[in-house]
Design a protein around this motif. Structure first.
Motif, PDB file in Angstrom:
ATOM      1  N   THR B  93       0.816  -1.226   0.000  1.00 42.46           N
ATOM      2  CA  THR B  93       0.000   0.000   0.000  1.00 42.46           C
ATOM      3  C   THR B  93       0.847   1.272   0.000  1.00 42.46           C
ATOM      4  O   THR B  93       0.335   2.350  -0.298  1.00 42.46           O
ATOM      5  N   GLY B  94       2.095   1.172   0.383  1.00 40.60           N
ATOM      6  CA  GLY B  94       2.952   2.347   0.478  1.00 40.60           C
ATOM      7  C   GLY B  94       2.777   3.136   1.765  1.00 40.60           C
ATOM      8  O   GLY B  94       3.478   4.120   1.999  1.00 40.60           O
ATOM      9  N   VAL B  95       1.863   2.708   2.645  1.00 39.80           N
ATOM     10  CA  VAL B  95       1.578   3.500   3.846  1.00 39.80           C
ATOM     11  C   VAL B  95       2.699   3.322   4.891  1.00 39.80           C
ATOM     12  O   VAL B  95       3.156   2.206   5.142  1.00 39.80           O
ATOM     13  N   HIS B  96       3.119   4.422   5.480  1.00 37.16           N
ATOM     14  CA  HIS B  96       4.138   4.403   6.541  1.00 37.16           C
ATOM     15  C   HIS B  96       3.589   3.643   7.748  1.00 37.16           C
ATOM     16  O   HIS B  96       2.447   3.864   8.150  1.00 37.16           O
ATOM     17  N   LEU B  97       4.406   2.779   8.320  1.00 35.21           N
ATOM     18  CA  LEU B  97       3.924   1.944   9.427  1.00 35.21           C
ATOM     19  C   LEU B  97       3.615   2.749  10.684  1.00 35.21           C
ATOM     20  O   LEU B  97       2.795   2.345  11.504  1.00 35.21           O
ATOM     21  N   GLY B  98       4.275   3.887  10.838  1.00 41.09           N
ATOM     22  CA  GLY B  98       4.075   4.661  12.063  1.00 41.09           C
ATOM     23  C   GLY B  98       3.091   5.800  11.924  1.00 41.09           C
ATOM     24  O   GLY B  98       2.708   6.399  12.923  1.00 41.09           O
ATOM     25  N   ASP B  99       2.696   6.123  10.717  1.00 41.07           N
ATOM     26  CA  ASP B  99       1.806   7.271  10.524  1.00 41.07           C
ATOM     27  C   ASP B  99       1.080   7.117   9.190  1.00 41.07           C
ATOM     28  O   ASP B  99       1.684   7.306   8.130  1.00 41.07           O
ATOM     29  N   SER B 100      -0.183   6.800   9.275  1.00 38.44           N
ATOM     30  CA  SER B 100      -0.937   6.480   8.051  1.00 38.44           C
ATOM     31  C   SER B 100      -1.141   7.692   7.145  1.00 38.44           C
ATOM     32  O   SER B 100      -1.591   7.553   6.012  1.00 38.44           O
ATOM     33  N   ARG B 101      -0.798   8.867   7.648  1.00 40.96           N
ATOM     34  CA  ARG B 101      -0.927  10.056   6.781  1.00 40.96           C
ATOM     35  C   ARG B 101       0.250  10.199   5.831  1.00 40.96           C
ATOM     36  O   ARG B 101       0.233  11.016   4.922  1.00 40.96           O
ATOM     37  N   ILE B 102       1.284   9.407   6.061  1.00 39.87           N
ATOM     38  CA  ILE B 102       2.461   9.475   5.188  1.00 39.87           C
ATOM     39  C   ILE B 102       2.440   8.248   4.287  1.00 39.87           C
ATOM     40  O   ILE B 102       2.241   7.134   4.770  1.00 39.87           O
ATOM     41  N   SER B 103       2.636   8.449   2.978  1.00 38.60           N
ATOM     42  CA  SER B 103       2.784   7.237   2.175  1.00 38.60           C
ATOM     43  C   SER B 103       3.692   7.443   0.984  1.00 38.60           C
ATOM     44  O   SER B 103       3.907   8.558   0.505  1.00 38.60           O
ATOM     45  N   LEU B 104       4.205   6.322   0.549  1.00 35.27           N
ATOM     46  CA  LEU B 104       5.105   6.251  -0.595  1.00 35.27           C
ATOM     47  C   LEU B 104       4.236   5.859  -1.793  1.00 35.27           C
ATOM     48  O   LEU B 104       3.471   4.898  -1.682  1.00 35.27           O
ATOM     49  N   PRO B 105       4.340   6.573  -2.914  1.00 33.96           N
ATOM     50  CA  PRO B 105       3.531   6.165  -4.065  1.00 33.96           C
ATOM     51  C   PRO B 105       3.883   4.736  -4.483  1.00 33.96           C
ATOM     52  O   PRO B 105       5.065   4.380  -4.556  1.00 33.96           O
ATOM     53  N   VAL B 106       2.864   3.938  -4.713  1.00 36.10           N
ATOM     54  CA  VAL B 106       3.088   2.573  -5.221  1.00 36.10           C
ATOM     55  C   VAL B 106       2.344   2.433  -6.550  1.00 36.10           C
ATOM     56  O   VAL B 106       1.413   3.195  -6.841  1.00 36.10           O
ATOM     57  N   TYR B 107       2.788   1.505  -7.347  1.00 34.75           N
ATOM     58  CA  TYR B 107       2.254   1.353  -8.703  1.00 34.75           C
ATOM     59  C   TYR B 107       1.864  -0.088  -8.933  1.00 34.75           C
ATOM     60  O   TYR B 107       2.468  -1.018  -8.377  1.00 34.75           O
ATOM     61  N   GLU B 108       0.899  -0.240  -9.829  1.00 33.96           N
ATOM     62  CA  GLU B 108       0.460  -1.598 -10.144  1.00 33.96           C
ATOM     63  C   GLU B 108       1.376  -2.194 -11.213  1.00 33.96           C
ATOM     64  O   GLU B 108       1.750  -1.514 -12.171  1.00 33.96           O
ATOM     65  N   VAL B 109       1.715  -3.464 -11.022  1.00 35.06           N
ATOM     66  CA  VAL B 109       2.558  -4.158 -11.998  1.00 35.06           C
ATOM     67  C   VAL B 109       1.687  -5.206 -12.700  1.00 35.06           C
ATOM     68  O   VAL B 109       0.984  -5.979 -12.041  1.00 35.06           O
ATOM     69  N   THR B 110       1.719  -5.213 -14.020  1.00 34.39           N
ATOM     70  CA  THR B 110       0.947  -6.219 -14.762  1.00 34.39           C
ATOM     71  C   THR B 110       1.881  -6.928 -15.745  1.00 34.39           C
ATOM     72  O   THR B 110       2.981  -6.443 -16.044  1.00 34.39           O
ATOM     73  N   ILE B 111       1.399  -8.072 -16.243  1.00 33.93           N
ATOM     74  CA  ILE B 111       2.190  -8.835 -17.216  1.00 33.93           C
ATOM     75  C   ILE B 111       1.343  -9.034 -18.465  1.00 33.93           C
ATOM     76  O   ILE B 111       0.186  -9.458 -18.378  1.00 33.93           O
ATOM     77  N   HIS B 112       1.884  -8.667 -19.594  1.00 37.13           N
ATOM     78  CA  HIS B 112       1.243  -8.958 -20.883  1.00 37.13           C
ATOM     79  C   HIS B 112       2.293  -9.590 -21.773  1.00 37.13           C
ATOM     80  O   HIS B 112       3.350  -8.997 -21.993  1.00 37.13           O
ATOM     81  N   ASP B 113       1.968 -10.770 -22.281  1.00 40.35           N
ATOM     82  CA  ASP B 113       2.886 -11.472 -23.191  1.00 40.35           C
ATOM     83  C   ASP B 113       4.304 -11.520 -22.635  1.00 40.35           C
ATOM     84  O   ASP B 113       5.272 -11.133 -23.307  1.00 40.35           O
ATOM     85  N   LYS B 114       4.393 -11.936 -21.382  1.00 39.69           N
ATOM     86  CA  LYS B 114       5.695 -12.113 -20.726  1.00 39.69           C
ATOM     87  C   LYS B 114       6.498 -10.816 -20.566  1.00 39.69           C
ATOM     88  O   LYS B 114       7.712 -10.841 -20.356  1.00 39.69           O
ATOM     89  N   THR B 115       5.797  -9.684 -20.688  1.00 35.32           N
ATOM     90  CA  THR B 115       6.475  -8.410 -20.435  1.00 35.32           C
ATOM     91  C   THR B 115       5.840  -7.764 -19.200  1.00 35.32           C
ATOM     92  O   THR B 115       4.612  -7.781 -19.034  1.00 35.32           O
ATOM     93  N   LEU B 116       6.708  -7.222 -18.325  1.00 37.60           N
ATOM     94  CA  LEU B 116       6.199  -6.524 -17.133  1.00 37.60           C
ATOM     95  C   LEU B 116       5.875  -5.079 -17.483  1.00 37.60           C
ATOM     96  O   LEU B 116       6.656  -4.401 -18.163  1.00 37.60           O
ATOM     97  N   PHE B 117       4.702  -4.627 -17.041  1.00 38.79           N
ATOM     98  CA  PHE B 117       4.309  -3.231 -17.237  1.00 38.79           C
ATOM     99  C   PHE B 117       4.046  -2.587 -15.884  1.00 38.79           C
ATOM    100  O   PHE B 117       3.598  -3.244 -14.951  1.00 38.79           O
ATOM    101  N   ILE B 118       4.308  -1.305 -15.823  1.00 37.56           N
ATOM    102  CA  ILE B 118       3.915  -0.536 -14.632  1.00 37.56           C
ATOM    103  C   ILE B 118       2.906   0.500 -15.080  1.00 37.56           C
ATOM    104  O   ILE B 118       3.066   1.127 -16.135  1.00 37.56           O
TER     105      ILE B 118
END
Ligand code: FES
Lengths: 362, 120
Positions: B93-118
């Protein structure tokens, strides 16, 4: 109501008992030991009163003429003096805490005196001093060195109307108060709805952190503060408020400016080392904002907006209890609050009596 | 949102990570036992290279009884610790363990035809 147009509850004044007043409340063989011990200074009987650098009265500069007069009329510091103290301060109710019990932390060995003193003092106060109908209350000093005995004392007296809290002297307990050793005391206090008051004290401050300070101003500025800082850190990081969520926690006698310092310092480190405080479910400052703080000795900066900011940072006047610390050298009369232009009328009333009602039910 | 191809799946085997530059952003992609994660490599604290940090499990503790030592253990959540000052983020989720108001952007990873996409 007395001098002020507000109800005023003093959450922390001191009862200056001589140990000779407590003698009859000690079991043998301690009673005989006390009677037989040498020295006119009865405080030396139990050998626990701290000898501090310098002189609390700044070598005669601070005087309590009115207090001397009160003692003359009452024949010393006797229970009869309390109505005079209350009238002088202008308070409607008062929480009197033993002067000497604040020195418990000097007792480090396997030594029965802390438990003996705590019980004798509590019995004496219940027998001779507290009078809820007149607004006179006290707290049971808790012998933290012996948790089992502290629990027994809580269970024995917390139903008494005159006992409104259990008190820990914060200077120097080892290990500090977040340690699991003290869990049974917190459990008993929570079960009995007895607030725990962490009270900075003189006992041991001269050796606190490092010995060698020269002047009393140094040991007092630092010792009273650091004693409370060390305990609030331990309590919060070890998760005492998570373990005992209904326990009411009060800190006294370090003023108010230290509170936001601890909140922000703890939060900053918690974000970097959260795995060292795994019981916590929120930031340290949020636990501190659930605690209560005696105002004395209130720091009053030239620019009062700074004090206002401090009060806002800690969660407002709901956190604050008026406390005089009378007759100690740096006491604050109620005017420390009534004169504050940065507080609304409601906020003044809250600090002067409302918070005490919430915490102590008086 | 656009799907940006990263690499062939064979180039990111389990236990490996990759730091890539995408649209001016440094992003870390992780393969943890066959599950892919992606997060910003810029720590919200002081901009440290968070995706180069240690991945472990969230440390939890239970209050198991009055007077007893608190029982510490690792929970199921994977966490990424920034190497600069130790801020820890839930890897999913990217959420900081000590403070839910802080987070690191996270991205979805998918696979199409054996290639990784973000998806960014
Ligand atoms: S830069 Fe990441 S924790 Fe400080």
């Amino acid at each position: 109501m007395g001098k002020y147009k507000y109800r005023v509850v003093d959450s922390d004044a001191h009862y200056m008992e001589g140990l000779d007043q407590l003698v009859d409340y000690f079991p043998e063989p301690w009673k005989s030991r006390m009677i037989g011990s040498s020295g006119k200074d009865k405080a030396s009987i139990a050998g626990i009163y701290p000898i501090s650098t310098g002189d609390r009265s700044v070598f005669g500069r601070i005087q309590r003429d009115e207090f001397t007069e009160m003692q003359r009329n009452a024949g010393g510091f006797t229970p009869e003096i309390i109505p005079d103290v209350m009238e002088f301060l202008g308070v409607d109710a008062i929480n009197m805490l033993s002067q000497k019990m604040l020195t418990f932390s000097r007792i480090k060995g396997d030594d029965p005196r802390a438990t003996l003193l705590a019980n004798a003092y509590t019995d004496y106060m219940l027998d001779k001093v507290v009078n809820p109908d007149e607004g006179i209350y006290t707290m049971a000093p808790l012998p933290f060195q012996e948790p089992k005995e502290a629990v027994e004392l809580i269970d024995r007296v917390s139903h008494e109307k005159g006992i409104i809290g259990g008190c820990f002297a914060t200077a120097g307990p080892e290990p500090p108060f977040g340690n699991r050793k003290y869990d049974p005391i917190y459990e008993a206090a929570e079960a009995n709805n007895l607030p725990i008051v962490f009270h900075a004290g003189g006992g041991g401050i001269d050796e606190f952190v490092n010995a060698g300070y020269e002047k009393f101003i140094e040991t007092h500025v630092l010792g009273f503060l650091m004693a409370n800082q060390s305990q609030i850190t331990s309590l919060v990081i070890q998760g005492i408020p998570e373990k005992f969520p209904n326990l009411k926690i009060v800190f006294q006698e370090s003023g108010v400016f230290w509170i936001p310092l601890m909140m922000h310092r703890l939060d900053t480190e918690y974000l970097k080392r959260q795995s060292e405080a795994p019981l916590l479910t929120k930031k340290p400052s949020e636990y501190i904002k659930d605690m209560y703080f005696g105002i004395q000795p209130l720091e009053v900066p030239e620019d009062l907006s700074y004090l206002r900011q401090v009060i806002d940072m800690i969660g407002g006047t709901d956190r604050l209890l008026y406390a005089s610390d009378y007759p100690h050298w740096d006491y604050d009369p109620p005017s420390a609050i009534t004169d504050l232009s940065i507080l609304s009328e409601d906020e003044k009333q809250r600090v002067l009596a409302g918070t005490a009602h919430e915490v102590f039910g008086i | 949102m656009t799907q940006v191809p990263i690499c062939d799946v064979t180039e990111l085997p389990p236990g490996e990570r990759k730091i890539v530059e995408l649209e001016g952003k440094s992003i870390g992609i992780f393969n943890i036992d066959g599950t892919y994660y992606a997060a910003s490599n810029t720590c919200p604290h002081r901009g440290g290279p968070v995706c180069t940090g240690r991945i472990g499990h969230e440390l939890l503790a239970d209050f198991v009884g009055v007077g007893l030592r608190v029982k510490e253990h690792f929970g199921p959540n994977l966490v990424l610790a920034c190497p600069w000052h130790g801020w820890e983020f839930n890897l999913e989720t990217g959420v900081h363990l000590g403070d839910s108001r802080i987070s690191l952007p996270v991205y979805e990873v998918t696979i199409h035809d054996k290639t990784l996409f973000i998806e960014i």
